[in-house]
Every structure is written in structure tokens, then in C-alpha cells.
Design a protein around this motif. Structure first.
Motif, PDB file in Angstrom:
ATOM      1  N   GLU A   1       0.675  22.209  -7.234  1.00 40.34           N
ATOM      2  CA  GLU A   1       0.809  23.588  -7.724  1.00 40.34           C
ATOM      3  C   GLU A   1      -0.493  24.362  -7.544  1.00 40.34           C
ATOM      4  O   GLU A   1      -0.501  25.517  -7.131  1.00 40.34           O
ATOM      5  CB  GLU A   1       1.207  23.575  -9.200  1.00 40.34           C
ATOM      6  CG  GLU A   1       2.689  23.284  -9.414  1.00 40.34           C
ATOM      7  CD  GLU A   1       3.019  22.949 -10.869  1.00 40.34           C
ATOM      8  OE1 GLU A   1       4.172  22.572 -11.122  1.00 40.34           O
ATOM      9  OE2 GLU A   1       2.113  23.056 -11.737  1.00 40.34           O
TER      10      GLU A   1
ATOM     11  N   LYS B   1      -4.212  28.755  -2.885  1.00 37.30           N
ATOM     12  CA  LYS B   1      -4.309  28.697  -1.423  1.00 37.30           C
ATOM     13  C   LYS B   1      -5.484  27.804  -0.999  1.00 37.30           C
ATOM     14  O   LYS B   1      -6.278  28.158  -0.120  1.00 37.30           O
ATOM     15  CB  LYS B   1      -4.489  30.101  -0.824  1.00 37.30           C
ATOM     16  CG  LYS B   1      -3.361  31.066  -1.155  1.00 37.30           C
ATOM     17  CD  LYS B   1      -2.264  30.994  -0.109  1.00 37.30           C
ATOM     18  CE  LYS B   1      -1.028  31.777  -0.473  1.00 37.30           C
ATOM     19  NZ  LYS B   1      -0.143  31.146  -1.460  1.00 37.30           N
TER      20      LYS B   1
ATOM     21  N   ASP C   1      -1.004  25.375  -3.988  1.00 40.82           N
ATOM     22  CA  ASP C   1      -0.128  26.481  -3.636  1.00 40.82           C
ATOM     23  C   ASP C   1      -0.644  27.798  -4.217  1.00 40.82           C
ATOM     24  O   ASP C   1      -0.755  28.804  -3.523  1.00 40.82           O
ATOM     25  CB  ASP C   1       1.283  26.159  -4.173  1.00 40.82           C
ATOM     26  CG  ASP C   1       2.305  27.114  -3.633  1.00 40.82           C
ATOM     27  OD1 ASP C   1       2.208  27.414  -2.426  1.00 40.82           O
ATOM     28  OD2 ASP C   1       3.172  27.570  -4.391  1.00 40.82           O
TER      29      ASP C   1
ATOM     30  N   ASP D   1      -4.343  19.430   2.689  1.00 37.51           N
ATOM     31  CA  ASP D   1      -3.202  20.004   3.421  1.00 37.51           C
ATOM     32  C   ASP D   1      -3.191  19.535   4.881  1.00 37.51           C
ATOM     33  O   ASP D   1      -4.028  18.744   5.301  1.00 37.51           O
ATOM     34  CB  ASP D   1      -3.204  21.535   3.293  1.00 37.51           C
ATOM     35  CG  ASP D   1      -4.365  22.185   4.036  1.00 37.51           C
ATOM     36  OD1 ASP D   1      -5.128  21.450   4.717  1.00 37.51           O
ATOM     37  OD2 ASP D   1      -4.513  23.413   3.944  1.00 37.51           O
TER      38      ASP D   1
END
Lengths: 234, 121
Positions: free
Chosen positions: A103, A109, A106, A160
Motif C-alpha cells: 500500500e 509512488k 502504491d 518494484d
């Protein structure tokens, strides 16, 4: 979290037969695939992890933490995972933070989210030497990159896809976390920390003695200086 | 006297290195430097006069030290070169270990799925 093949938890393990089953099962509950990198364990780590539901890569040579974890990133790259977690096999890291880390990534970023023992005092006990060492490394990274990372040596991280690809190509072998945090900060990637409570080790011994701690500091400092000299080439 | 000893030792050394290459115990590319090194030592031993001149220019009072200086410099650079070679080999081994270990896992999955298909048929 989406159900498709998206998120991989990389669990480096060396002789962790007592703790690996719980780690694998707890991570699976969070909806991630689990990849255990068995670094030539002499016990039943590999079999237990497989039974618990993990994908297991048995390294044919002992590679140590850096080479082992990088194997996981290579696997994640080849199998098109969008996110990869790094989580220790000794049960010190609680998988319940996985959701919060996703979370945070996300929302903020961020490219890297670190589970931090020190960003907020949640009662993690550490020796004076360790605290001193941790602060020193943290300040060094801040001086070199301008980015403050409270717990740069934490082995509990979420990265990521971009970072997965970079780590699959190049990853330091001895003390990889502080080095990669600095190099990614220098490259301009966004690093965030979330507070986490870390369990004290249930089994086995932590490797740190005063001499190894000083040796660790010297090596890490040198490695960080080298990273700084390499600069932030993307 | 020392010059004669150096000459003899160098010749034996050169033969020893050549023998290692012939028996595949040393790669030719690594032997070149060692044989070159022996030849340089032999030449230096034959040209004592020139060594004296070089020693004077460098301000060295004991001429054979010049040989030692060059030998130490040679070893320094060659050891560094070997460390670089070792590092390169280390990276190669790590990469091979990683790729092989990942492949083994893939092969196991493939074998298992083939077995499953076989059982169904």
C-alpha cells in the motif's frame, strides 16, 4: 492484492529448518508466491520449505547473502513478477507488514519500501555498538545521497519491477542492503520506510561479535564510498 | 657470484614454466609473463655494467638492489593482475551457480508436469 502471478517473496535461507515452515506459510497467506533460496543448507530447510508450499532453488554452490538474494531477483525478472519482497528465513520479519508495504509503495509512488526497525521505537532491542554502527551508516548514506534512511541494513524490503531488473543485473555480494539503498538513492529512485516490529531470533545465533561488527563497519563504509564514486548512472 | 646464481635459477625457472604449459597446468597466456620475467633476469645478470650505471643514476649504492626493486615492482603488479583475474572468475562462478540453480528448478518443474501428463494418458 491481485491474485495473478505478481508478487514474489524472496527468502534467503541457510540452515533454517526450525523457522522456515512458519515463514513460508505466513507469507503465502499474504497472497505472494514464495521463493526460498537454499544456500547449501546442511539441514532439511529445502524439503520443509517445499512441503510448506514454497518454490525452492537449491544453490549448487554456497553464494552467501548477496549472491543468493540476487538469484531470487533473477528468477523474479525471468518470471515477470511486478514486485519482489526480501524477507529473512529465520522468522525475524513478520509477513503481516507485506500488505502495508504494498500500500505504501502504491500511495507514495515509491520504488523501494523498507521495513524499518528504527523509524519509530517499537521496542526493538539492540546493543550500543549496533545502534552506533546503524546511525553511522544511515548518516553516511544521508551525506552521500541526501536521502535519510533510518534502517539501511534492514533485510526486509519491497521493490518494484524497475528495481528487480536492476538487481538482477548487478547486486553486491557481501553486505548488499546498505550498498543497494545508497546506489538506488543516487540513481534517483524513491525509497520509503515503514515502521515494523521485528521478532528477536527464535533459533540460531546472530553472527555479530564486536570484532565482526567493526569489520562490518569498515567494509560497509568502504563499499558505500565506492558506490558514491560510481555515482548515480542509470 | 649472485649473478651466476640468478642466471641458473632463471633458466631452471623458465624450463619449469614451459613444462607446466606443456602439461596443461598453466595457461599459455599466464606463462608469457613468467618466461619474459626469466629472460629479463638473465639479460640483467649478463649486463652487470648497465646495472651499475642504472644504480648510479637511481642513487643506489648496492647494484643488485636494482634487480630486487624491479622484481618487487613486477610481483606487485602481477599479484594485482592475479587478484583481478580471481575477481573475474569469482563473478563468473557466481553467475554460473545462479543460472544453473534456476535451470535445475525449471527442469524439475518440467519433469513433474511431463510425469503428470503421462499419468493422465
Amino acid at each position: 492484492m491481485q491474485k495473478e502471478k505478481k508478487c514474489l517473496a524472496i527468502v534467503p535461507a541457510y540452515n533454517e529448518e526450525k523457522s522456515i515452515e512458519k515463514v513460508v506459510k505466513d507469507v503465502l497467506k499474504q497472497g505472494c508466491d514464495v521463493l526460498v533460496i537454499n544456500d547449501c543448507s546442511k539441514d532439511n530447510t529445502s524439503e520443509i520449505a517445499k512441503k510448506a508450499g514454497a518454490i525452492v532453488i537449491d544453490l549448487v554452490n554456497n553464494l552467501g547473502i548477496g549472491g543468493g538474494v540476487q538469484t531470487g531477483y533473477k528468477y523474479a525478472k525471468e518470471n515477470e513478477y511486478q514486485f519482489a519482497f526480501q524477507i529473512d528465513g529465520d522468522g525475524q520479519h513478520d509477513p503481516k507488514y507485506i500488505k502495508e508495504m504494498l500500500e505504501t509503495m502504491d500511495k507514495e509512488k515509491a520504488n523501494i519500501v523498507i521495513g524499518s526497525r528504527f523509524i519509530k521505537d517499537l521496542g526493538y532491542k539492540q546493543t550500543f555498538m549496533r545502534k552506533l554502527g546503524g546511525n553511522f551508516i544511515s548518516n553516511l548514506i544521508k551525506a552521500f545521497s541526501g536521502v535519510k534512511i533510518c534502517d539501511p541494513a534492514s533485510g526486509y524490503r519491497l521493490v518494484d519491477r524497475k528495481i528487480i531488473e536492476l538487481f538482477a543485473l548487478e547486486y553486491p555480494y557481501d553486505y548488499p542492503e546498505p550498498e543497494t539503498n545508497l546506489s538506488m538513492a543516487l540513481k534517483g529512485f524513491k525509497i520509503k520506510e515503514i515502521p515494523m516490529k521485528m521478532h528477536q531470533r527464535e533459533f540460531g545465533n546472530s553472527f555479530v561479535t564486536p570484532i565482526t561488527a567493526i569489520w562490518y563497519m569498515v567494509k560497509v563504509t568502504l563499499a558505500l564510498i565506492i558506490q558514491k564514486l560510481k555515482g548515480g548512472k542509470k | 657470484m649472485i649473478y651466476y646464481i640468478i642466471i641458473i635459477v632463471s633458466i631452471i625457472f623458465a624450463f619449469f614454466v614451459a613444462n607446466l604449459v606443456i602439461n596443461n597446468k598453466l595457461l599459455p597466456k599466464y606463462s608469457v609473463l613468467w618466461i619474459g620475467y626469466s629472460i629479463v633476469l638473465i639479460i640483467m645478470s649478463f649486463s652487470i655494467k648497465y646495472i651499475d650505471i642504472v644504480a648510479k643514476i637511481l642513487g643506489v649504492y648496492y647494484a643488485p638492489s636494482v634487480i630486487f626493486i624491479f622484481a618487487i615492482l613486477f610481483f606487485m603488479f602481477y599479484t594485482l593482475h592475479l587478484s583481478i583475474v580471481a575477481t573475474k572468475e569469482n563473478y563468473r562462478t557466481i553467475k554460473l551457480t545462479q543460472e544453473l540453480s534456476i535451470l535445475k528448478e525449471r527442469v524439475k518443474i518440467l519433469e513433474n508436469s511431463i510425469k503428470k501428463v503421462g499419468r493422465k494418458n
